[in-house]
Motif scaffolding. Structure first.
Motif, short mmCIF file in Angstrom:
data_model
loop_
_atom_site.label_atom_id
_atom_site.label_comp_id
_atom_site.label_asym_id
_atom_site.label_seq_id
_atom_site.Cartn_x
_atom_site.Cartn_y
_atom_site.Cartn_z
N GLY A 37 0.82 -1.21 0.00
CA GLY A 37 0.00 0.00 0.00
C GLY A 37 0.85 1.26 0.00
N ALA A 38 0.44 2.25 -0.79
CA ALA A 38 1.16 3.54 -0.85
C ALA A 38 0.24 4.68 -0.44
CB ALA A 38 1.75 3.77 -2.23
N ALA A 40 -0.86 7.02 3.07
CA ALA A 40 -0.01 7.75 4.00
C ALA A 40 0.91 6.80 4.76
CB ALA A 40 -0.88 8.53 4.98
N GLU A 60 1.24 -1.21 -4.84
CA GLU A 60 0.05 -0.38 -4.67
C GLU A 60 -0.96 -0.76 -5.76
OE1 GLU A 60 -1.47 2.03 -2.62
OE2 GLU A 60 -2.97 1.60 -4.16
N PRO A 77 -12.75 6.77 0.38
CA PRO A 77 -13.98 7.08 1.11
C PRO A 77 -14.25 8.57 1.21
CG PRO A 77 -12.22 6.68 2.66
CD PRO A 77 -11.62 6.55 1.28
N LEU A 85 -10.03 16.56 10.39
CA LEU A 85 -10.68 16.64 11.70
C LEU A 85 -9.72 17.15 12.75
CD1 LEU A 85 -12.47 13.26 11.98
CD2 LEU A 85 -13.45 15.50 11.60
N SER A 86 -8.46 16.78 12.55
CA SER A 86 -7.44 17.22 13.49
C SER A 86 -6.70 18.37 12.82
CB SER A 86 -6.50 16.07 13.80
OG SER A 86 -6.16 15.37 12.62
N THR A 132 -0.44 -2.79 -8.96
CA THR A 132 -0.08 -4.16 -8.59
C THR A 132 -0.66 -4.48 -7.22
OG1 THR A 132 2.00 -3.81 -9.75
CG2 THR A 132 1.86 -5.74 -8.34
N ALA A 169 0.28 -2.07 5.06
CA ALA A 169 -0.22 -0.69 5.18
C ALA A 169 -1.39 -0.53 4.22
CB ALA A 169 0.89 0.31 4.87
N ASN A 173 -10.10 1.91 6.01
CA ASN A 173 -11.33 2.64 5.74
C ASN A 173 -11.79 2.42 4.30
OD1 ASN A 173 -11.98 3.82 8.22
ND2 ASN A 173 -10.49 5.45 7.91
N THR A 216 -18.31 10.68 9.45
CA THR A 216 -18.91 10.63 8.12
C THR A 216 -20.40 10.92 8.20
OG1 THR A 216 -17.29 8.94 7.50
CG2 THR A 216 -19.19 9.21 6.06
N GLU A 353 -7.19 -9.49 3.41
CA GLU A 353 -7.62 -10.64 2.62
C GLU A 353 -6.46 -11.48 2.10
OE1 GLU A 353 -7.52 -7.57 1.80
OE2 GLU A 353 -7.23 -7.22 -0.35
N SER A 393 -6.93 11.80 17.02
CA SER A 393 -6.10 12.86 16.46
C SER A 393 -5.67 12.37 15.09
CB SER A 393 -4.91 13.04 17.42
OG SER A 393 -3.96 13.87 16.85
N GLY A 394 -4.71 13.05 14.44
CA GLY A 394 -4.27 12.59 13.12
C GLY A 394 -3.56 11.25 13.19
N LEU A 395 -3.62 10.52 12.09
CA LEU A 395 -3.07 9.17 12.08
C LEU A 395 -1.62 9.12 11.60
CD1 LEU A 395 -4.90 6.07 10.86
CD2 LEU A 395 -2.94 6.74 9.52
N PHE A 396 -1.23 10.10 10.79
CA PHE A 396 0.05 9.98 10.08
C PHE A 396 1.26 10.05 11.01
CE2 PHE A 396 -3.02 12.55 7.50
CZ PHE A 396 -3.64 11.43 6.99
C1 LIG Z 1 -14.01 10.34 5.28
C2 LIG Z 1 -12.74 10.07 6.03
C3 LIG Z 1 -12.02 11.11 6.59
C4 LIG Z 1 -10.88 10.88 7.33
N1 LIG Z 1 -10.26 11.94 7.94
C5 LIG Z 1 -9.13 11.74 8.66
C6 LIG Z 1 -8.46 12.82 9.30
O1 LIG Z 1 -8.93 13.96 9.29
N2 LIG Z 1 -7.30 12.58 9.93
C7 LIG Z 1 -6.78 11.33 9.97
O2 LIG Z 1 -5.71 11.15 10.51
N3 LIG Z 1 -7.41 10.28 9.40
C8 LIG Z 1 -8.58 10.46 8.76
N4 LIG Z 1 -9.22 9.39 8.19
C9 LIG Z 1 -8.67 8.03 8.36
C10 LIG Z 1 -7.88 7.52 7.14
O3 LIG Z 1 -8.03 6.15 7.11
C11 LIG Z 1 -6.42 7.86 7.26
O4 LIG Z 1 -6.26 9.26 7.19
C12 LIG Z 1 -5.47 7.36 6.20
O5 LIG Z 1 -6.08 7.34 4.94
C13 LIG Z 1 -4.88 6.06 6.52
O6 LIG Z 1 -3.79 5.86 5.66
P1 LIG Z 1 -3.29 4.41 5.31
O7 LIG Z 1 -2.12 4.59 4.43
O8 LIG Z 1 -3.11 3.67 6.57
O9 LIG Z 1 -4.50 3.76 4.54
P2 LIG Z 1 -5.09 4.13 3.11
O10 LIG Z 1 -5.08 5.58 2.91
O11 LIG Z 1 -6.39 3.43 3.03
O12 LIG Z 1 -4.07 3.49 2.09
C14 LIG Z 1 -3.96 2.11 1.89
C15 LIG Z 1 -3.38 1.86 0.51
O13 LIG Z 1 -3.11 0.48 0.34
C16 LIG Z 1 -3.54 0.05 -0.93
N5 LIG Z 1 -3.85 -1.37 -0.83
C17 LIG Z 1 -4.79 -1.95 -0.06
N6 LIG Z 1 -4.76 -3.29 -0.22
C18 LIG Z 1 -3.77 -3.55 -1.10
C19 LIG Z 1 -3.26 -4.76 -1.66
N7 LIG Z 1 -3.77 -5.95 -1.32
N8 LIG Z 1 -2.26 -4.68 -2.54
C20 LIG Z 1 -1.72 -3.47 -2.88
N9 LIG Z 1 -2.17 -2.31 -2.37
C21 LIG Z 1 -3.19 -2.35 -1.50
C22 LIG Z 1 -4.74 0.90 -1.21
O14 LIG Z 1 -5.00 0.98 -2.59
C23 LIG Z 1 -4.34 2.25 -0.60
O15 LIG Z 1 -3.68 3.06 -1.53
C24 LIG Z 1 -10.39 9.58 7.47
C25 LIG Z 1 -11.10 8.55 6.90
C26 LIG Z 1 -12.29 8.77 6.22
C27 LIG Z 1 -13.06 7.61 5.72
#
Ligand SMILES: Cc1cc2nc3c(=O)[nH]c(=O)nc-3n(C[C@H](O)[C@H](O)[C@H](O)COP(=O)(O)OP(=O)(O)OC[C@H]3O[C@@H](n4cnc5c(N)ncnc54)[C@H](O)[C@@H]3O)c2cc1C
Ligand SMILES: NC(=O)c1ccc[n+]([C@@H]2O[C@H](COP(=O)([O-])OP(=O)(O)OC[C@H]3O[C@@H](n4cnc5c(N)ncnc54)[C@H](OP(=O)(O)O)[C@@H]3O)[C@@H](O)[C@H]2O)c1
Lengths: 468, 273
Positions: A37-38, A40, A60, A77, A85-86, A132, A169, A173, A216, A353, A393-396
């Protein structure tokens, strides 16, 4: 800005050196680490692992970076009006601030450009295989991993490569949680999950029922209040609706001033009630249910507008849905309403999965792994999950430090095996630990974390790993 | 190893009291041909602005293929006035500009700008860093300054402006007219930031373990050689020395030697990772 798939990509076409358990050829990627996953979390994994000297192959499934924040992605989403939000200081990566010129709560399109700039600034794209999908991750001998990929959508051949470590990663959501109701199949109106909601035009002129009051659900209810001909908002409990600003500053900054002073939870709860009393007052007079929990015991809602529109009568608060009839929705208080469109803003469920649930100690297979620091798996020292946290708070920032810790753990495995072993023991002993004050039981709360409690725990883990 | 465990994750004060935004001056000179070299960000010391680098070093770095940028800290040069600026605000300015560059940058700090860079390195993983005639504060530096230029230094102790003299900044080789022109452009740093030179705790360790080069002149009347050695030791190296030059190496008569040495080092330097 680019979303093309043909950036100088790494070449995992290394010499096939072994066969997997079922006899497929496996190319050995040596010390390289695989990141799935690429979004955050994946991006910060690549950046921090590279910074600590490791080679990385990231897969990704989409054609661009940014994950959930990339509105072009079919699983994104976000909807047109999504703002953070944060506030910025809690949301940005700790070593790559958002520009001063951005507002306190940036828009989702700014978040996407932020992640694209992060990827370019640290030259991350050359380590990413876009388009991929990872379809299988299996433990191999020597605490290594066989990772099987193919082109997104199932085209092309499968390929298996072996890695020294894996970072999951994949985000949490994207897989909608859809409750089941009696009679839902017979309902003649339109139904959708919030993940398909993109634009207020979808609500215009309709009678809309929004189910769920996570952030949401609240955002959509506010938009329905302005666009729809009628808006009901169904919640199965009462909530605390926090404004985005209090006492002249972003609310989370005020709260953290208190956290920094280690003001006890009870006192912070009391202060919160007091500020509410000074502004909107008792919400039950609008027909909103009284919260069945104290402030900070459900995932925080940051929405200054919901109460405002309830006060205008533009949002009608209603209780939980009991069952569906062909032309009506029956509520638990016996009332019937007649929406044309029902939006389930009932959240998402984590899903892995590509991984056997037993690897994660997720015996029920429901996407609830048993981990330490929400990231480390007992018995699998070379596997880490990034971003499986639901912070107040923020996740990153959290993903960033998770990956710094993992990178240093991998260094310790090489340079200080004794320390790595002690870490592995702590993972076994403490898997399942929680990092928040008491929260209400709900499918969304098992990975709720308080950012201060959580980051302090990560800080301790780093010190224990590297201290004298 | 010990430096690493000082890594600070909890930053409650920084989160809850973010630095106020300020308009910043950034000058640049980019090579005609993009050669994939990392961008350089020059950070001037107290009283100086981006102009100090625009004079010679920016253009020279660009002519050798490095995209080069110079900024003015808030309250300096053409940046927004900020009389109450703190060291933290200055470091924030540097991190903001660095993160806004297209690629991971090399931070080059001069004088007290080197101290600002040292703080910025704890908040931004620079590709590498160069500390030119670093003023890292402490009573030693104050003592030297009081001895060499009592009337220019003393007011600063009480929150007044710090006035550096020609003898402190330049060698005799630099024509008088030029020296006067530069001195006329000097401004002043915020009072709080000046005081920070005396008492501020040391910078947190750099993130991302960037290679750090320290250079200066044994004839610098602001930074004694012992300071150069001490700062270089902190980053695990020895200083590169350019005898016969004043504190302002980027403006002095033989300005080309130190910048060429920096660019040579960057061309050879092993990548941060
Ligand atoms: C409406 C909404 C608002 C939000 N607002 C906030 C906010 O204000 N602040 C905050 O901190 N968080 C917020 N979030 C939470 C949000 O989940 C995180 O901000 C953030 O997107 C998480 O990053 P991530 O990289 O962990 O996951 P994701 O952003 O979901 O990235 C995962 C990546 O992995 C890839 N992937 C998944 N499965 C596979 C696979 N099998 N093979 C290859 N690639 C794959 C996906 O395509 C995707 O690009 C919000 C969520 C929603 C739904
Ligand atoms: N930046 C932004 O603007 C923004 C916007 C939206 C979302 N987000 C973030 O994205 C994440 C997901 O948020 P979300 O709002 O989509 O989901 P969520 O936080 O999981 O909220 C789901 C809501 O639906 C309710 N619900 C769940 N199952 C139900 C059922 N079977 N019957 C009735 N009600 C049910 C929940 O009630 P319970 O109280 O019982 O759990 C809750 O109110 C969160 O981290 C959120 O903060 C951010």
């Amino acid at each position: 800005m680019s979303t093309s798939t043909d950036h100088g990509r790494p070449d995992p076409e290394a010499t096939p050196s072994a066969l997997s358990r079922d006899g497929r050829p496996v190319s050995d990627r040596g010390d390289t680490i695989c990141v799935i996953g690429a979004g955050a979390s994946g991006l910060t994994a690549i950046k921090n692992l590279r910074e600590h000297g490791f080679g990385v192959d990231c897969y990704e499934r989409e054609t661009g970076v940014g994950g959930a924040w990339n509105w072009r992605h079919d699983r994104s989403p976000v909807y047109a009006s999504t703002h953070l939000l944060s506030s910025k200081p809690f949301t940005q990566f700790p070593d790559f601030p958002m520009p001063d010129s951005w507002p306190d709560y940036p828009h989702h399109s700014q978040l996407l450009s932020y992640f694209e700039r992060y990827a370019d600034h640290f030259d991350l794209r050359s380590h990413i295989w876009f388009g991929t999908e990872v379809i299988r991750v299996e433990p191999a001998a020597g605490e290594r991993w066989d990772v099987t990929t193919r082109s997104t959508g199932g085209y092309g051949p499968e390929r298996t490569s072996q890695y020294a470590a894996v970072v999951v990663a994949n985000g949490h959501n994207w897989s909608p949680k859809l409750p089941r109701y009696e009679g839902l199949e017979q309902f003649r109106g339109e139904i959708m999950h919030a993940s398909s909601y993109k634009d207020p035009a979808q609500l215009r002129g309709k009678r809309v029922l929004v189910v769920g009051a996570g952030n949401t659900g609240c955002d959509i209810a506010v938009e329905a209040a302005q666009q729809a001909s009628r808006c009901w908002h169904s919640t199965r409990r009462g909530y605390w609706y926090a404004p985005k600003y209090v006492l002249g500053r972003p609310a989370d900054q005020v709260n953290d001033s208190l956290l920094a002073l280690r003001v006890p939870l009870r006192v912070r709860q009391w202060l919160y009630h007091w500020t509410l009393r000074l502004t909107v007052g008792d919400l039950t007079r609008f027909g909103l249910p009284r919260p069945d929990h104290r402030v900070y015991e459900t995932h925080p809602i940051a929405n200054s507008q919901l109460v405002y529109y309830v006060g205008h009568g533009a949002i009608g608060p209603v209780p939980d849905v009991a069952r569906f009839h062909p032309y009506a929705v029956e509520l638990t208080d016996g009332r019937e309403i007649d929406p044309e469109l029902v939006i389930f803003a009932t959240g998402y469920l984590p899903r892995f999965e590509f991984l056997d649930a037993s690897v994660f100690g997720d015996s029920a297979g429901v996407g609830r792994p048993t981990l330490w620091l929400n990231a480390f798996t007992p018995g699998h020292p070379t596997l880490a999950v990034a971003g499986l946290v639901q912070p107040d708070s923020g996740l990153f920032t959290l993903s960033h430090w998770q990956m710094v810790l993992f990178a240093r753990l991998l260094q310790a495995r090489r340079d200080r095996p004794d320390r790595a072993a002690a870490f592995a023991q702590r993972v076994r002993d403490r898997a399942g630990e929680r990092y928040s004050a008491q929260v209400k039981e709900s499918s969304r709360h098992w990975f709720e974390v308080g950012h201060a409690d959580y980051l302090r725990a990560v800080q301790r883990a780093l010190h224990d790993l590297e201290g004298k | 190893m010990s430096a690493r465990s000082e890594l600070r994750i909890m930053r409650g004060r920084e989160w809850s009291r973010p630095v106020r935004a300020a308009r910043r001056e950034v000058l640049s000179a980019t090579p005609e041909l993009e050669e994939g070299r990392p961008p350089l960000l020059f950070v001037p010391g107290f009283g100086h602005g981006a102009w100090a680098f625009a004079e010679h070093w920016l253009g020279h770095a660009a002519s050798r293929g490095f995209p080069a940028y110079a900024m003015s800290l808030r309250g300096h040069g053409a940046s927004e006035p900020a009389p109450e600026a703190s060291l933290r605000a200055y470091a924030h300015d540097v991190v903001q500009v660095a993160a806004g560059l297209p690629r991971q940058a090399v931070l080059v700090g001069h004088g007290a700008g080197a101290l600002v860079v040292a703080h910025a390195l704890a908040r931004y993983p620079a590709r590498s860093a160069v500390l030119v005639a670093p003023v890292f504060g402490g009573w030693g530096v104050l003592g030297a300054a009081l001895r060499r230029n009592p009337s220019g230094t003393l007011p600063a102790v009480f929150g007044g402006p710090l006035r550096l003299s020609r003898g402190q900044l330049f060698s005799r080789e630099l024509p008088d007219a030029e020296a006067r022109r530069h001195i006329a452009r000097l401004g002043r740093a915020g009072r709080r930031a000046q005081w920070a030179l005396l008492g501020e705790p040391e910078a947190e360790p750099a993130v991302g373990a960037p290679p750090v080069l320290v250079l200066g002149s044994p004839d610098d009347r602001v930074v004694p050689t012992s300071t150069l050695n001490r700062v270089a030791r902190r980053y695990g190296s020895a200083p590169l020395l350019f005898p016969g030059m004043g504190h302002d190496l980027m403006l002095d008569a033989r300005w080309a030697e130190p910048i060429d040495a920096i660019l040579d080092w960057l061309e050879k330097e092993p990548a941060a990772h």
